[in-house]
Motif scaffolding. Structure first.
Motif, PDB file in Angstrom:
ATOM      1  N   SER A 117       0.841  -1.198   0.000  1.00  0.00           N
ATOM      2  CA  SER A 117       0.000   0.000   0.000  1.00  0.00           C
ATOM      3  C   SER A 117       0.874   1.245   0.000  1.00  0.00           C
ATOM      4  N   LEU A 118       0.341   2.297  -0.608  1.00  0.00           N
ATOM      5  CA  LEU A 118       1.040   3.568  -0.683  1.00  0.00           C
ATOM      6  C   LEU A 118       0.073   4.693  -0.355  1.00  0.00           C
ATOM      7  N   ILE A 119       0.525   5.615   0.498  1.00  0.00           N
ATOM      8  CA  ILE A 119      -0.239   6.820   0.811  1.00  0.00           C
ATOM      9  C   ILE A 119       0.552   8.020   0.316  1.00  0.00           C
ATOM     10  N   LEU A 120      -0.067   8.838  -0.512  1.00  0.00           N
ATOM     11  CA  LEU A 120       0.520  10.118  -0.903  1.00  0.00           C
ATOM     12  C   LEU A 120      -0.243  11.226  -0.201  1.00  0.00           C
ATOM     13  N   VAL A 150      -3.712  24.251   9.465  1.00  0.00           N
ATOM     14  CA  VAL A 150      -3.072  23.453   8.417  1.00  0.00           C
ATOM     15  C   VAL A 150      -3.681  22.052   8.399  1.00  0.00           C
ATOM     16  N   THR A 151      -4.008  21.579   7.222  1.00  0.00           N
ATOM     17  CA  THR A 151      -4.542  20.225   7.047  1.00  0.00           C
ATOM     18  C   THR A 151      -3.816  19.573   5.874  1.00  0.00           C
ATOM     19  N   ILE A 152      -4.047  18.276   5.704  1.00  0.00           N
ATOM     20  CA  ILE A 152      -3.487  17.583   4.549  1.00  0.00           C
ATOM     21  C   ILE A 152      -4.562  16.734   3.892  1.00  0.00           C
ATOM     22  N   SER A 153      -4.336  16.451   2.632  1.00  0.00           N
ATOM     23  CA  SER A 153      -5.165  15.502   1.892  1.00  0.00           C
ATOM     24  C   SER A 153      -4.312  14.271   1.595  1.00  0.00           C
ATOM     25  N   ALA A 154      -4.964  13.114   1.497  1.00  0.00           N
ATOM     26  CA  ALA A 154      -4.220  11.867   1.302  1.00  0.00           C
ATOM     27  C   ALA A 154      -4.908  10.982   0.271  1.00  0.00           C
ATOM     28  N   GLY A 155      -4.108  10.358  -0.562  1.00  0.00           N
ATOM     29  CA  GLY A 155      -4.590   9.369  -1.516  1.00  0.00           C
ATOM     30  C   GLY A 155      -3.984   8.020  -1.210  1.00  0.00           C
ATOM     31  N   VAL A 156      -4.807   6.979  -1.235  1.00  0.00           N
ATOM     32  CA  VAL A 156      -4.376   5.633  -0.846  1.00  0.00           C
ATOM     33  C   VAL A 156      -4.548   4.687  -2.019  1.00  0.00           C
ATOM     34  N   ALA A 157      -3.519   3.881  -2.267  1.00  0.00           N
ATOM     35  CA  ALA A 157      -3.606   2.842  -3.301  1.00  0.00           C
ATOM     36  C   ALA A 157      -2.990   1.560  -2.762  1.00  0.00           C
ATOM     37  N   ASP A 194       2.966   2.096 -11.268  1.00  0.00           N
ATOM     38  CA  ASP A 194       1.516   1.907 -11.311  1.00  0.00           C
ATOM     39  C   ASP A 194       0.856   2.340 -10.004  1.00  0.00           C
ATOM     40  N   ILE A 195       1.448   1.933  -8.880  1.00  0.00           N
ATOM     41  CA  ILE A 195       0.828   2.245  -7.584  1.00  0.00           C
ATOM     42  C   ILE A 195       0.998   3.728  -7.262  1.00  0.00           C
ATOM     43  N   ILE A 196       2.079   4.348  -7.723  1.00  0.00           N
ATOM     44  CA  ILE A 196       2.261   5.789  -7.521  1.00  0.00           C
ATOM     45  C   ILE A 196       1.189   6.557  -8.292  1.00  0.00           C
ATOM     46  N   ASP A 197       0.960   6.144  -9.523  1.00  0.00           N
ATOM     47  CA  ASP A 197      -0.072   6.810 -10.332  1.00  0.00           C
ATOM     48  C   ASP A 197      -1.449   6.661  -9.693  1.00  0.00           C
ATOM     49  N   ALA A 198      -1.738   5.473  -9.164  1.00  0.00           N
ATOM     50  CA  ALA A 198      -3.036   5.232  -8.543  1.00  0.00           C
ATOM     51  C   ALA A 198      -3.219   6.086  -7.293  1.00  0.00           C
ATOM     52  N   ALA A 199      -2.181   6.146  -6.455  1.00  0.00           N
ATOM     53  CA  ALA A 199      -2.261   6.968  -5.239  1.00  0.00           C
ATOM     54  C   ALA A 199      -2.371   8.441  -5.586  1.00  0.00           C
ATOM     55  N   ASP A 200      -1.701   8.845  -6.645  1.00  0.00           N
ATOM     56  CA  ASP A 200      -1.769  10.249  -7.073  1.00  0.00           C
ATOM     57  C   ASP A 200      -3.173  10.608  -7.552  1.00  0.00           C
ATOM     58  N   ARG A 201      -3.814   9.687  -8.262  1.00  0.00           N
ATOM     59  CA  ARG A 201      -5.194   9.939  -8.699  1.00  0.00           C
ATOM     60  C   ARG A 201      -6.138  10.018  -7.504  1.00  0.00           C
ATOM     61  N   ALA A 202      -5.906   9.156  -6.518  1.00  0.00           N
ATOM     62  CA  ALA A 202      -6.734   9.200  -5.308  1.00  0.00           C
ATOM     63  C   ALA A 202      -6.518  10.506  -4.550  1.00  0.00           C
ATOM     64  N   LEU A 203      -5.274  10.985  -4.513  1.00  0.00           N
ATOM     65  CA  LEU A 203      -4.979  12.258  -3.854  1.00  0.00           C
ATOM     66  C   LEU A 203      -5.695  13.404  -4.566  1.00  0.00           C
ATOM     67  N   TYR A 204      -5.689  13.367  -5.863  1.00  0.00           N
ATOM     68  CA  TYR A 204      -6.388  14.397  -6.645  1.00  0.00           C
ATOM     69  C   TYR A 204      -7.880  14.401  -6.315  1.00  0.00           C
ATOM     70  N   GLN A 205      -8.461  13.234  -6.199  1.00  0.00           N
ATOM     71  CA  GLN A 205      -9.889  13.151  -5.872  1.00  0.00           C
ATOM     72  C   GLN A 205     -10.172  13.666  -4.467  1.00  0.00           C
ATOM     73  N   ASP A 259      -8.571  17.956   3.281  1.00  0.00           N
ATOM     74  CA  ASP A 259      -8.601  17.517   4.682  1.00  0.00           C
ATOM     75  C   ASP A 259      -9.307  16.171   4.803  1.00  0.00           C
ATOM     76  N   ARG A 260      -8.936  15.250   3.980  1.00  0.00           N
ATOM     77  CA  ARG A 260      -9.562  13.925   3.964  1.00  0.00           C
ATOM     78  C   ARG A 260      -8.664  12.966   3.201  1.00  0.00           C
ATOM     79  N   SER A 261      -8.978  11.688   3.287  1.00  0.00           N
ATOM     80  CA  SER A 261      -8.280  10.670   2.506  1.00  0.00           C
ATOM     81  C   SER A 261      -9.263  10.017   1.557  1.00  0.00           C
ATOM     82  N   GLU A 262      -8.719   9.527   0.473  1.00  0.00           N
ATOM     83  CA  GLU A 262      -9.546   8.822  -0.494  1.00  0.00           C
ATOM     84  C   GLU A 262      -8.780   7.615  -1.008  1.00  0.00           C
ATOM     85  N   GLN A 263      -9.490   6.536  -1.163  1.00  0.00           N
ATOM     86  CA  GLN A 263      -8.882   5.270  -1.578  1.00  0.00           C
ATOM     87  C   GLN A 263      -9.206   4.970  -3.036  1.00  0.00           C
TER      88      GLN A 263
END
Length: 330
Positions: A180-183, A270-277, A289-300, A307-311
């Motif tokens: 798993s990767l979190i950006l 200060v808050t952060i957003s996170a994308g999970v793949a 592949d997993i970096i691209d997926a986490a980056d897309r989740a971060l964008y969403q 101020d939230r995470s998305e998988q």
């Protein structure tokens, strides 16, 4: 006679089945300022070596029960540091015996009857070389640490992230286990810098990095500065639910810092957003592949309000995103 710090600190283990030879060696070396320990056979030598970890071993080649060649082989297995030189003392000068001494791990040898000035010089040289090698290894490790650590935040840098991601991707592919990767990205960080200045921005990144590092507990997990205000967390052997839980905790930890951000568009801190793949890597696949997926989740996560995470979950040909808004925004 004046002794050097090297001699005062160095411990020499003398291994010989003849008490008279041990006494001669002990007196000669102690006169040079060295500390000594003695063993009368190979088995006793192994026990003393394990307990005292000497700086050098003087080992008689011909002993009953366990000869010096076998003892030397076993000492190599006990030497965790791999820095302890073994000097073989032998009455054998034939080519086969000399070759055998080096084959089992001896660094050098002297012959009987011992030429004492030669022995003293070889002992001094071997200890100096061993200590120099240890210092070099320490320096190399520190250099390796420095080139893989982000200077500002003192966590892993982008280079270390890519090395570790590639390593764990391959390992998980072999074991067919999830990676798993979190950006993470600090929300509205440019606005923070514009408002409070770059020095405050640097301190903010340091606080955020520590909060993420304190949240990620397992030794196998890696927290890295991915670039600018972006951070990455590599989680080997972690399924999506577990990674999402950690991402939520990271968002909460940064929120709990309560770093003022008057120009944030979603609050006053200060808050952060996170994308999970999460993926189970396939052999010969690319970790990008997993970096691209986490980056897309971060964008969403940013599109959904920050101020939230998305998988990110890939289903058939269309990705599905699971949003996890913070309690503040729910």
């Amino acid at each position: 006679m004046t002794t050097t710090p090297l001699q005062k600190q160095s411990l020499i283990l003398i291994v010989d089945d003849e008490p008279f030879m041990r006494a001669q060696l002990r007196l000669s070396l102690q006169c040079e300022g060295y500390r000594t320990a003695e063993a009368q056979d190979g088995r006793e030598a192994l026990a003393i070596f394990h307990e005292l970890q000497p700086d050098i071993v003087l080992l008689d080649a011909i002993m009953p029960d366990m000869d010096g060649f076998e003892c030397c082989t076993r000492l190599q297995l006990l030497d965790d540091s791999q820095y302890t030189p073994i000097l073989m003392i032998t009455g054998l000068e034939d080519q086969e015996s000399v070759d055998r001494a080096f084959d089992v791990g001896a660094i050098d040898y002297v012959t009987k009857p011992i030429h004492w000035p030669v022995l003293r010089q070889r002992v001094k040289r071997l200890i100096q070389q061993s200590q120099l090698q240890q210092k070099l290894e320490v320096a190399n490790r520190e250099l390796q640490r420095l080139v893989t650590i982000d200077e500002l935040t003192q966590i892993a840098n982008r280079r270390r992230f890519e090395e570790y991601c590639a390593q764990e991707w391959q390992r998980m592919a072999r074991e067919q286990l999830p990676l798993s990767l979190i950006l993470c990205d600090v929300d509205f960080f440019k606005s923070y810098n514009d408002t409070y200045g770059h020095r405050a921005g640097d301190r903010c990144l340091q606080f955020v990095a520590k909060a993420i590092q304190d949240t990620v507990k397992r030794p196998a997990d890696l927290v890295a500065r991915y670039g600018g205000e972006e951070f990455a967390v590599i989680l080997p052997r972690t399924y999506g639910d577990g990674a999402l839980h950690i991402a939520n905790r990271i968002c909460a930890a940064v929120r709990k810092l309560a770093i003022p951000h008057s120009n944030s568009k979603i609050g006053n801190y200060v808050t952060i957003s996170a994308g999970v793949a999460t993926e189970i890597p396939q052999p010969n696949s690319d970790f990008q592949d997993i970096i691209d997926a986490a980056d897309r989740a971060l964008y969403q996560a940013k599109v959904a309000g920050r101020d939230r995470s998305e998988q990110y979950i890939q289903q058939s040909s269309s990705p599905v995103f699971f949003m996890n808004p913070s309690p503040q925004l729910a």
